[in-house]
Design an enzyme around this catalytic site. Structure first.
Site, short mmCIF file in Angstrom:
data_model
loop_
_atom_site.label_atom_id
_atom_site.label_comp_id
_atom_site.label_asym_id
_atom_site.label_seq_id
_atom_site.Cartn_x
_atom_site.Cartn_y
_atom_site.Cartn_z
N GLU A 74 9.20 85.04 104.59
CA GLU A 74 9.68 85.71 103.36
C GLU A 74 9.80 84.72 102.20
OE1 GLU A 74 13.59 86.21 102.20
OE2 GLU A 74 14.47 85.74 104.15
N LYS B 257 25.08 86.17 108.83
CA LYS B 257 26.15 85.32 108.29
C LYS B 257 27.48 86.05 108.28
CE LYS B 257 24.08 84.61 104.62
NZ LYS B 257 22.89 85.12 105.24
#
Ligand code: PSU
Ligand code: MN
Length: 313
Positions: A33, A167
């Protein structure tokens, strides 16, 4: 098995010759990405990371295809100049699936999130994708409704995403619930616990565990052979020597979230802000951890792509 790219898509896409050759030959290809480059890390570490990750993919037997939109063209595989532009040109927008038609139609520059990268990878016939962390359900989503389109795309697009988990700026438990709702196999490589990006442990059991990349490839093959559309999330814990233990990073994450709330930031600006603020708060340590985990994910993804290509015969 190679699915031909529809002609109307080919007209919008620039497939790098090396990527095109690998796909035609049935050789393994790993998508990468670009939001992580433009909005996830500072310059020039971002361009070094992106170049280094491409090398790691090659060293592990696959062809890298970094994905972005430049001048409205879907780019699958970038030249060094294009990588440099993505990393440094401030006109480059963070684009997710919803933004893709606009950027293509108006000839803009877009760094693709996990969601948009998955979609373009699938259009090109690429099944395995390496990133750092995926988006998920944001903390406080019951009020804000901020749930990353990465989850929507995992629900419907046939690509395996290799990430270091989610996260803890996000709500990890709710993210796992949404993945379950959408039937997304969520596998952790070599651990019973789902990892939390900077930390190997999250306190959440991994829904499923695989011990090797070959096992992961067999899961992909089984899923798509069964006609179950949609993605697979392969979580790969950060290497031990690079991790920031949860007890250490947690207060920093709370600080970054509080600073963000004080600024009133919402929506697509939140993830880039939090990543950047954590680099400041930790004096660069979170950036070193981020780079280490992306490199590790790239190696794993290349091995999954190789094993998957072998299963395809
Ligand atoms: N997590 C990271 N680094 C990143 C991102 C997430 O550790 O760079 C980026 C990815 O591109 C991901 C996107 O797809 O943020 C998610 O953004 P949002 O939460 O706005 O959907
Ligand atoms: Mn969001």
């Amino acid at each position: 098995m190679l699915t031909p790219i529809p002609a109307q898509v080919t007209q919008l896409m620039d497939l790098h010759p090396e990527v095109a050759a690998a796909l035609t030959a049935g050789h393994p290809v790993v998508a990468l990405e670009s939001t992580i480059i433009s909005h996830g890390m500072p310059y020039p570490q971002n361009v070094e990371m992106a170049t280094g990750v491409e090398t790691i993919v090659r060293e592990n037997g696959a062809t890298p295809a970094t994905i972005a939109v430049l001048g409205g063209r879907l780019k699958v595989g970038l030249t060094p100049d294009e990588l440099e532009q993505l990393a440094s040109d401030r006109r480059v927008q963070k684009i997710s699936t919803r933004d893709l038609p606009f950027t293509v139609a108006l000839g803009g520059h877009g760094a693709t999130t996990v969601a948009a990268t998955m979609r373009i990878a699938a259009l090109a016939g690429i099944r395995v994708f390496a990133t750092g962390g995926t988006g998920g359900v944001h903390r406080g989503a019951s009020e804000s409704m901020d749930i990353s389109a990465d989850l929507t795309e995992l629900a419907r697009t046939d690509v395996c995403v290799v990430s270091a988990g989610v996260k803890s700026i996000l709500d990890i438990g709710l993210t796992l619930e949404v993945l379950e709702t959408h039937g997304v196999p969520t596998l952790t490589l070599g651990s019973e616990e789902f990892p939390a990006f900077y930390s190997r442990r999250s306190g959440f059991a991994s829904p499923l565990t695989v011990q090797t990349e070959a096992e992961a490839a067999r899961v992909l093959h089984a899923k798509w052979t069964l006609g179950l559309t949609g993605g697979v999330l392969l979580a790969n814990p950060i290497p031990e020597d690079a991790e920031i233990p949860a007890a250490e990073i947690s207060p920093h994450i709370e600080q970054a979230l509080a600073d963000m709330a004080a600024l009133g930031l919402t929506g697509k600006a939140t993830t880039p802000y939090l990543l950047g603020r954590l680099v400041e708060i930790t004096g660069g340590r979170s950036l070193a951890a981020n780079i280490a985990l992306v490199r590790h994910n790239a190696a794993v993804a290349a091995r999954v792509a190789s094993a998957y290509a072998a299963l395809q015969g």
